[in-house]
Structures are given as structure tokens and as C-alpha cells.
Scaffold this motif. Structure first.
Motif, short mmCIF file in Angstrom:
data_model
loop_
_atom_site.label_atom_id
_atom_site.label_comp_id
_atom_site.label_asym_id
_atom_site.label_seq_id
_atom_site.Cartn_x
_atom_site.Cartn_y
_atom_site.Cartn_z
N VAL A 1 27.05 62.59 -106.29
CA VAL A 1 27.48 63.76 -105.51
C VAL A 1 28.91 64.14 -105.89
N GLY A 2 29.77 63.14 -106.02
CA GLY A 2 31.14 63.43 -106.41
C GLY A 2 31.24 64.10 -107.76
N SER A 3 30.46 63.63 -108.74
CA SER A 3 30.51 64.20 -110.09
C SER A 3 30.04 65.65 -110.11
N VAL A 4 28.94 65.92 -109.43
CA VAL A 4 28.44 67.30 -109.36
C VAL A 4 29.49 68.21 -108.73
N GLY A 5 30.06 67.77 -107.62
CA GLY A 5 31.06 68.59 -106.94
C GLY A 5 32.30 68.83 -107.78
N MET A 6 32.76 67.82 -108.50
CA MET A 6 33.96 67.97 -109.32
C MET A 6 33.71 68.89 -110.51
N ALA A 7 32.52 68.79 -111.11
CA ALA A 7 32.20 69.67 -112.24
C ALA A 7 32.22 71.14 -111.81
N LEU A 8 31.59 71.41 -110.67
CA LEU A 8 31.56 72.79 -110.16
C LEU A 8 32.96 73.26 -109.76
N THR A 9 33.74 72.37 -109.16
CA THR A 9 35.09 72.74 -108.74
C THR A 9 35.98 73.08 -109.92
N MET A 10 35.90 72.29 -110.98
CA MET A 10 36.69 72.58 -112.17
C MET A 10 36.29 73.93 -112.78
N ALA A 11 35.01 74.26 -112.72
CA ALA A 11 34.57 75.56 -113.23
C ALA A 11 35.17 76.70 -112.42
N VAL A 12 35.20 76.54 -111.09
CA VAL A 12 35.80 77.56 -110.22
C VAL A 12 37.30 77.68 -110.50
N LEU A 13 37.98 76.56 -110.69
CA LEU A 13 39.41 76.58 -111.00
C LEU A 13 39.68 77.32 -112.31
N ALA A 14 38.82 77.11 -113.30
CA ALA A 14 38.99 77.81 -114.58
C ALA A 14 38.86 79.32 -114.38
N ILE A 15 37.85 79.73 -113.62
CA ILE A 15 37.61 81.16 -113.40
C ILE A 15 38.75 81.79 -112.61
N SER A 16 39.14 81.16 -111.51
CA SER A 16 40.16 81.75 -110.63
C SER A 16 41.53 81.80 -111.30
N THR A 17 41.92 80.73 -112.00
CA THR A 17 43.23 80.76 -112.66
C THR A 17 43.23 81.70 -113.86
N SER A 18 42.06 81.89 -114.48
CA SER A 18 41.95 82.85 -115.57
C SER A 18 42.21 84.27 -115.06
N ILE A 19 41.58 84.59 -113.93
CA ILE A 19 41.77 85.93 -113.33
C ILE A 19 43.23 86.12 -112.92
N ALA A 20 43.79 85.09 -112.29
CA ALA A 20 45.18 85.20 -111.82
C ALA A 20 46.16 85.36 -112.97
N SER A 21 45.95 84.62 -114.05
CA SER A 21 46.89 84.66 -115.18
C SER A 21 46.75 85.92 -116.02
N ASN A 22 45.55 86.52 -116.02
CA ASN A 22 45.32 87.72 -116.83
C ASN A 22 45.65 89.02 -116.11
N SER A 23 45.96 88.91 -114.81
CA SER A 23 46.35 90.11 -114.06
C SER A 23 47.79 90.46 -114.39
N VAL A 24 48.09 91.73 -114.40
CA VAL A 24 49.43 92.19 -114.77
C VAL A 24 50.48 91.64 -113.82
N ASN A 25 50.26 91.74 -112.53
CA ASN A 25 51.21 91.26 -111.54
C ASN A 25 50.70 90.03 -110.80
N GLY A 26 49.72 89.38 -111.42
CA GLY A 26 49.12 88.24 -110.74
C GLY A 26 48.07 88.71 -109.75
N ASN A 27 47.11 87.89 -109.46
CA ASN A 27 46.05 88.22 -108.51
C ASN A 27 46.16 87.27 -107.32
N THR A 28 46.59 87.81 -106.20
CA THR A 28 46.83 86.97 -105.03
C THR A 28 45.57 86.26 -104.57
N ALA A 29 44.44 86.99 -104.53
CA ALA A 29 43.18 86.40 -104.07
C ALA A 29 42.75 85.27 -104.99
N ALA A 30 42.84 85.50 -106.29
CA ALA A 30 42.45 84.46 -107.25
C ALA A 30 43.37 83.25 -107.14
#
Length: 546
Positions: free
Chosen positions: A357-386
Motif C-alpha cells: 500500500v505504501g509503495s502504490v501511494g508513493m508512486a502516485l504521489t510522486m507523479a502528482v508532485l511532478a505534474i503540479s511542480t511542472s505547472i507551477a514552474s512553467n507559469s509566467v508568474n507561478g501558479n498558486t494552485a499548483a
């Protein structure tokens, strides 16, 4: 025999078990505290002004060339991870010293070395002294973390071993949380260097406590029997009597001692080469399983967060320094709270479900972190929600890690390894934890500087790959005595058969420690030991554990 009519400070039974857990707990609290304390001071002005060559904040790197900024990140990684390299050396030393010195003296020596390292760190005015102090402190911690779980497991009752050791690892996380909050509290002393010197020096409180108490605690009865000396076996009987609060002629305690003695007769103290032999006890398989689970713990990416939480919040998500330190401290506190369910679940649903259970949860969490930080870093003024999503999922990752992977990689090796190589193989497994810990802590600043949010993708893949490995190769150890695990491996026909054998082999002990079946005949048959001895079932037909 012990030089006193009342050994172990006069403690017996439950009180002695609590005392053993308390001493081990203080040592593990120190382990966790050291993991987190430096990460919380890396962005303090008083710290960066003392060690400007490892500052990676935007203020420090403004106007630098990319190559110069990269050098700063590399040097920061080296400085922080030098502690882990010291831990690796300490773990390797334990391979050769663990069985010679015994569990207690190893812990005493490791704590003494840590005290020296702490003094060097908190008094540093130049980076070389800081690094030397971290390496020395790491050597002591490597010795302790290779020894304390083994000592704890070998002094515990089989049905309480899981919760006891997991509670100790919960204390490790408590140490991480304490270090974060202490860092935050003393940050208000800025610009005084006490803002970072006092938190680092605080670990001396724990080392001195361990030094003052460990020699009064019992030695591992299994290590004593392994010495194959009459006086040591008598001492082992006294230790078991104290742990179970029984008299020396108690049938159950003598049968318990005989079970350990029979396993010890089937082998002698193993050499380092014995770790890589198979035979009846399948040493190599068990050593690689112990080594592998420690590697997997580190490649989950937990120390990316443990060491650099405040830096991630400030540099990668774009929060203020004060808010970053608050969130890092809250992250550590949540991490500590998330450990408690694992303590109660480990002997109810088992080790394997928690790991999966821990491994499945961590794999999915890391995927979400990649997506959210990608959106935040690629925004011109940053993305507060991401950015908010990324901040939240750092907490989520810690929750899944605490549930499955914080404590079990330290508990499972002590349960899987046979007696004759337990100290050496446990130390080798611990060295894997520390060298991969060093790798992760070393590359994290460099990875964030060069590939940014893609760093999380790497760890998402690692976590996903862990799932089939655990499912196929790691047997369930819940409720099994250490000697029962010898039987499971002896009876299995191959690497993939061990999981099945652990599921199907009848249990010798019940949930409350009561004896269900006599284990000694099977031990003798499978390990080819034929001497007569008291039978567990006869000795303990109606035993109610004290």
C-alpha cells in the motif's frame, strides 16, 4: 554474575521491557533528529554567512553563472550527505565488530563517537570542520542503527516484536519532527549563530542519555548463546528470566533457551563469506532480501523531503523563508503522527500489505508532485494552485511512507536473518541504507538545479518498480519467532517459494505468545541437529505469558 544482586537496575518483566524500549527509543530519536536538523538551517542567514560556499538560495546564487550555481549545489549536496557517508562507514565497521563486541558495547561506542561529532559540528567556523564533524557523527550513527534494531528484536517477545520495533521507528520520525520545530524556534535568534549551533548541539542530550543507561541493560540472549560459552549461556538464561519475569527453573524459559541453543548448534558465528552461501539456511537469499529492502527504502525518495523540505518549499515552490520553515516543521509533525497507524497494523494485517500500500501511494504521489511542480514552474508568474497542490502532496508522500516504509525496512531484516550472520548481515543491510541515502541526499540539489520537476518522475518510477519485488520475494514475518523464520527458509524450495511457504506453514505461536506446536523437532530435522532437549509444547502446555 552481573556484579550485583539486582541486575538491570532491579527491573524485570514488563518494566524491563519498557526500559529496553526506552533506551533504544532515545537512540532512535537521536537518529531521526540528526536526519532532519541540518536541513532546517540550510537557508538561515547566520548559517549561510558562516558557510557561504554551500548556499543555494536565490539570494546567494543571484548573478552567478550557471556553472558556479551548479558548483554551489554540488558542494551543498556533499556537505549534507557527508553524514550519510559516515553512517555507511559505521555500518561497515559493525560487520566486523558487531559479534566481537556484543550489542550493548557497540551501542555505547557508537553513541560516544556521535557525541564527538556533534561537538565538532556545533563549534564549526569553517566548512571542513563541519564536514569532518558530520562524518564522525555519521560513523557513530551507522554503528548504532546497525545494532539497535537487532538488540531490540533479540530482546523482544515474538508477538510484540513488530509493534515494539515499529514504535522505535515512530520515535525516529518524532526526532525528525523535533529537529524541524527546534530549527524553527531558534531561527528567531537570527542573526546570532546560536540559531543553528544550539539545534545541532541539542543532540548531545540524547547521546549522553544513551551513554548513561545502555550498559545497565541486558545483553541480547541470542548473542550470549552464540558465544557458546557456559557462563554466557547461564547469563542468557538470566536475561530471559528477567525479560519474562520467571525463575531459572521455569519450563517455558528453559525451552525458549533450548530453541535458541539448537539453532546456535546448527552453526557457529558466521564469517563474512557465510553471508553469500545458500545451504539449508539460505544465507545469501536472506542477506540479499535484507540488503534490498534497505535500498528500496532510500530510492522511494523520502530523504529528498526529510533533508530538503524547507529548501523545496522556498526554492522550488516559491514560498517565503519563514513560511517554508513552518511548513517543513508541520511536515515533520504530520510525518510523526502518520506513523502511529503502522504500529497498530503491523501485527494485525502484516508487513507485506503495509509495504505494498505504501509503495502504490508513493508512486502516485510522486507523479502528482511532478505534474503540479511542472505547472507551477512553467507559469509566467507561478501558479498558486499548483504550488499549493505540490505543498500538500509533500505531506501525502510522508503519510504513505510512514505507513509502509519508515519502520518495516528496519524491522524485517532482523526477522529474516539467521542468528549466525544476523549482526554482520544486518550491518551490511544498514550500509545499503546509508550509501543510497548518501546518493539521494547528494544528488537532490544537483537534480533540482538541472532537471527540476522531472526529479519526481525518477522517484515515481522507482516506487512503481518496488511493488512487484515486494510481492514476489518478501515473505510475511508477522507473528513468527526468529527461529520459525529459519524453518520457513529451510523448508522453501526456491526464491519464489518462500512467500508461499510463509503463508502455508503452521504457526508455532499464537497471537498472544502462547505455544501452539512444539517447534524443536522441526528445527532439529530441518537444520540437521539431533540432540535431545525439552519440548516446547510439553513445557508450555498451558502457558499464559506474563
Amino acid at each position: 554474575m552481573f556484579g550485583s544482586s539486582k541486575p538491570f537496575l532491579g527491573l524485570r518483566g514488563r518494566k524491563l521491557n519498557i526500559a529496553i524500549a526506552a533506551v533504544a527509543g532515545v537512540d532512535m530519536l537521536l537518529f531521526g533528529f540528526d536526519q532532519g536538523v541540518v536541513g532546517g538551517v540550510l537557508t538561515l542567514d547566520s548559517f549561510t554567512s558562516t558557510f557561504p560556499e554551500i548556499c543555494t538560495t536565490t539570494v546567494c546564487t543571484a548573478g552567478m553563472s550557471d556553472a558556479a550555481a551548479n558548483r554551489q549545489s554540488v558542494l551543498q549536496g556533499v556537505s549534507v550527505s557527508s553524514y550519510n557517508l559516515g553512517c555507511f562507514v559505521g555500518a561497515l565497521l559493525t560487520i566486523f565488530l558487531g559479534d566481537r563486541l556484543g550489542r550493548k558495547r557497540c551501542i555505547f561506542g557508537g553513541s560516544l563517537i556521535m557525541a564527538v561529532g556533534a561537538v565538532l559540528q556545533c563549534s564549526a567556523f569553517a566548512l571542513p570542520q563541519l564536514i569532518v564533524g558530520r562524518v564522525i557523527c555519521g560513523i557513530g550513527n551507522g554503528i548504532n542503527t546497525s545494532t539497535v534494531p537487532v538488540w531490540q528484536a533479540e530482546c523482544s517477545k515474538s508477538h510484540r516484536r513488530g509493534p515494539t520495533v515499529m514504535a522505535e521507528l515512530c520515535i525516529v520520525v518524532g526526532g525528525v519532527a523535533l529537529s524541524y520545530w527546534l530549527d524553527y524556534a531558534f531561527s528567531f535568534l537570527e542573526p546570532s549563530s546560536a540559531a543553528w549551533r544550539v539545534p545541532i548541539a541539542f543532540q548531545l542530550l540524547f547521546t549522553l542519555t544513551v551513554l548513561a543507561t545502555i550498559l545497565f541493560m541486558p545483553e541480547s540472549p541470542r548473542w550470549l548463546v552464540l558465544q557458546q560459552q557456559e557462563d554466557r549461556e547461564a547469563e542468557a538464561l538470566d536475561v530471559l528470566c528477567a525479560i519474562y519475569d520467571c525463575e531459572r527453573d521455569d519450563a517455558f524459559v528453559n525451552a525458549e533457551l533450548e530453541a535458541v541453543r539448537v539453532v546456535a548448534r546448527a552453526s557457529t558465528q558466521g564469517t563474512f563469506q557465510d553471508l553469500f552461501t545458500m545451504g539449508k539456511t539460505k544465507n545469501m537469499q536472506r542477506t540479499l532480501l535484507a540488503y534490498g529492502i534497505q535500498v528500496m527504502q532510500q530510492i522511494t525518495g523520502i530523504n529528498l523531503i526529510t533533508y530538503y523540505a524547507a529548501t523545496i518549499y522556498e526554492n522550488e515552490i516559491g514560498l517565503s523563508g519563514n513560511l517554508s520553515r513552518i511548513l517543513a516543521a508541520c511536515n515533520g509533525l504530520e510525518y510523526f503522527i502518520a506513523m502511529f497507524p503502522a504500529i497498530f497494523l503491523v501485527e494485525r494485517i502484516g508487513r507485506r500489505p503495509l509495504l505494498l500500500v505504501g509503495s502504490v501511494g508513493m508512486a502516485l504521489t510522486m507523479a502528482v508532485l511532478a505534474i503540479s511542480t511542472s505547472i507551477a514552474s512553467n507559469s509566467v508568474n507561478g501558479n498558486t494552485a499548483a504550488g499549493i497542490v505540490a505543498a500538500v502532496f509533500l505531506f501525502v508522500f510522508n503519510t504513505f511512507f510512514a505507513l509502509g516504509w519508515c519502520g518495516l525496512p528496519w524491522l524485517i531484516p532482523t526477522e529474516l536473518l539467521p542468528l549466525e550472520i544476523r549482526a554482520k548481515a544486518s550491518a551490511l543491510a544498514t550500509s545499503a541504507d546509508w550509501i543510497f541515502n548518501f546518493l539521494v541526499v547528494m544528488i537532490t540539489p544537483v537534480a533540482f538545479h538541472n532537471i527540476g520537476w522531472r526529479t519526481y518522475i525518477v522517484f515515481a518510477v522507482f516506487n512503481a518498480a518496488i511493488i512487484p519485488v515486494v510481492y514476489l520475494f518478501y515473505p510475511e514475518t508477522m507473528g513468527r519467532s526468529l527461529e520459525e523464520m529459519d524453518l520457513i527458509f529451510a523448508k522453501s524450495t526456491g526464491w519464489l517459494d518462500t512467500v508461499r511457504k510463509a503463508k502455508t506453514m503452521p504457526r508455532h505461536f499464537g497471537k498472544n505468545g502462547e505455544v501452539l506446536r512444539d517447534m524443536l523437532p522441526e528445527v532439529r530435522e530441518e537444520l540437521e541437529v539431533g540432540e535431545e532437549a525439552p519440548k516446547l509444547a510439553a513445557a508450555e502446555a498451558s502457558h499464559v505469558e506474563k
